[in-house]
Design a protein around this motif. Structure first.
Motif, PDB file in Angstrom:
ATOM      1  N   THR A 140      -2.140   1.041  -4.553  1.00 23.23           N
ATOM      2  CA  THR A 140      -1.219  -0.068  -4.369  1.00 23.23           C
ATOM      3  C   THR A 140      -0.070  -0.037  -5.372  1.00 23.23           C
ATOM      4  O   THR A 140      -0.112   0.664  -6.386  1.00 23.23           O
ATOM      5  CB  THR A 140      -1.945  -1.419  -4.523  1.00 23.23           C
ATOM      6  OG1 THR A 140      -2.273  -1.631  -5.906  1.00 23.23           O
ATOM      7  CG2 THR A 140      -3.212  -1.450  -3.680  1.00 23.23           C
ATOM      8  N   ILE A 177     -12.898   4.534   1.944  1.00 23.61           N
ATOM      9  CA  ILE A 177     -11.436   4.550   1.979  1.00 23.61           C
ATOM     10  C   ILE A 177     -10.939   4.136   0.605  1.00 23.61           C
ATOM     11  O   ILE A 177     -11.375   3.122   0.057  1.00 23.61           O
ATOM     12  CB  ILE A 177     -10.880   3.581   3.039  1.00 23.61           C
ATOM     13  CG1 ILE A 177     -11.441   3.900   4.424  1.00 23.61           C
ATOM     14  CG2 ILE A 177      -9.352   3.631   3.067  1.00 23.61           C
ATOM     15  CD1 ILE A 177     -11.090   2.856   5.468  1.00 23.61           C
ATOM     16  N   VAL A 223      -7.491   3.128  -1.390  1.00 20.20           N
ATOM     17  CA  VAL A 223      -6.127   2.675  -1.103  1.00 20.20           C
ATOM     18  C   VAL A 223      -5.392   2.453  -2.420  1.00 20.20           C
ATOM     19  O   VAL A 223      -5.839   1.659  -3.265  1.00 20.20           O
ATOM     20  CB  VAL A 223      -6.144   1.371  -0.275  1.00 20.20           C
ATOM     21  CG1 VAL A 223      -4.721   0.870  -0.059  1.00 20.20           C
ATOM     22  CG2 VAL A 223      -6.836   1.591   1.054  1.00 20.20           C
ATOM     23  N   CYS A 234      -0.451   4.613  -0.702  1.00 20.17           N
ATOM     24  CA  CYS A 234      -1.150   5.852  -0.379  1.00 20.17           C
ATOM     25  C   CYS A 234      -2.583   5.517   0.021  1.00 20.17           C
ATOM     26  O   CYS A 234      -3.068   4.404  -0.221  1.00 20.17           O
ATOM     27  CB  CYS A 234      -1.134   6.819  -1.570  1.00 20.17           C
ATOM     28  SG  CYS A 234      -1.767   6.096  -3.109  1.00 20.17           S
ATOM     29  N   MET A 235      -3.261   6.517   0.613  1.00 20.45           N
ATOM     30  CA  MET A 235      -4.624   6.282   1.070  1.00 20.45           C
ATOM     31  C   MET A 235      -5.353   7.613   1.196  1.00 20.45           C
ATOM     32  O   MET A 235      -4.757   8.635   1.524  1.00 20.45           O
ATOM     33  CB  MET A 235      -4.620   5.551   2.411  1.00 20.45           C
ATOM     34  CG  MET A 235      -5.992   5.216   2.952  1.00 20.45           C
ATOM     35  SD  MET A 235      -5.908   4.199   4.459  1.00 20.45           S
ATOM     36  CE  MET A 235      -5.098   5.353   5.583  1.00 20.45           C
ATOM     37  N   ILE A 271       0.859  -1.179   0.000  1.00 21.30           N
ATOM     38  CA  ILE A 271       0.000   0.000   0.000  1.00 21.30           C
ATOM     39  C   ILE A 271       0.898   1.232   0.000  1.00 21.30           C
ATOM     40  O   ILE A 271       1.759   1.385   0.866  1.00 21.30           O
ATOM     41  CB  ILE A 271      -0.923   0.011   1.228  1.00 21.30           C
ATOM     42  CG1 ILE A 271      -1.905  -1.165   1.149  1.00 21.30           C
ATOM     43  CG2 ILE A 271      -1.673   1.338   1.331  1.00 21.30           C
ATOM     44  CD1 ILE A 271      -2.764  -1.319   2.380  1.00 21.30           C
TER      45      ILE A 271
END
Length: 223
Positions: free
Chosen positions: A19, A15, A17, A5-6, A3
């Motif tokens: 990858t 949410i 996410v 960033c989010m 992962i």
């Protein structure tokens, strides 16, 4: 996969996410269930930044923006939001199948010349606006609000109103950019009022750009 960033939107319970395999996974904050997978890069690069951007469009409401390791950015306008709860439920046009990656998206141009390491929405007060920051030393302000009349006219002529391409009235517009900005830019944020732009980087400093109007120093009683 790793992962990288989010982004979180409490307003729609989502949410996003990003990858290392180039996908954006959409997860519900209500039950932690996977709502869908967006695959804009088809494995060609990794997702280095992602943002959930509120818009003023009554048709799209919110959009997803992601930035890649190759300097490109993509926008996805077809988030499905429940009319009653106001929560994200998946992706329009994916037939509710969260196991199959959804690949349709729109590339944002002009592209950055190096990896896009930060994306941030400008908030509810400035719907449709977001900022991108990249290792090419630039910060850019974009407007992803489109012309709803164009969308409505096109929908009337099409049989399938769920076609994702109908949800893209016009490409995001680059409003302005700051160049030669930071050495190895780290993160970019906009304050809650949407008037201050903050960034950090590997030079161990935080830079604030204040776009608020100057206060009037002249007494109103003065002639």
């Amino acid at each position: 996969e790793h992962i990288l960033c989010m982004a979180v939107s409490e307003d729609i319970g989502l949410i996003a996410v990003g990858t290392a395999r180039g996908t954006v996974e959409l997860i519900s904050t209500e039950d932690n269930e996977l709502l869908g997978t967006w695959n804009p890069y088809s494995g060609s690069t990794h997702v280095r930044s992602v943002a959930i951007v509120p818009t003023s469009s009554s048709k799209t409401g919110y959009c997803l923006v992601c930035g890649g390791g190759d300097g490109t950015m993509h926008i996805l306008r077809n988030l499905a939001v429940d009319d009653v709860t106001g929560l994200a439920t998946g992706l329009q046009g994916s037939d509710g199948d969260s196991s199959t990656p959804f690949s349709w998206s729109e590339e944002i141009t002009p592209r950055h010349k190096n990896m896009v390491v930060s994306l941030t929405a400008c908030g509810e007060n400035l719907k449709g606006l977001f900022v991108s920051g990249a290792h090419d030393g630039t910060l850019r302000l974009w407007n992803c609000d489109g012309d709803e009349d164009v969308v409505s006219d096109k929908v009337e002529k099409e049989e399938d109103e769920n076609d994702p391409s109908l949800l893209s009235p016009s490409p995001p517009q680059l409003l302005y950019q700051l160049v030669g900005y930071k050495v190895w830019l780290g993160n970019v944020q906009v304050d809650s009022e949407g008037i201050r732009l903050l960034s950090d980087g590997s030079d161990n400093s935080v830079v604030v750009h204040d776009f608020s109007l100057p206060t009037n120093s002249i007494d109103e009683d003065d002639p």
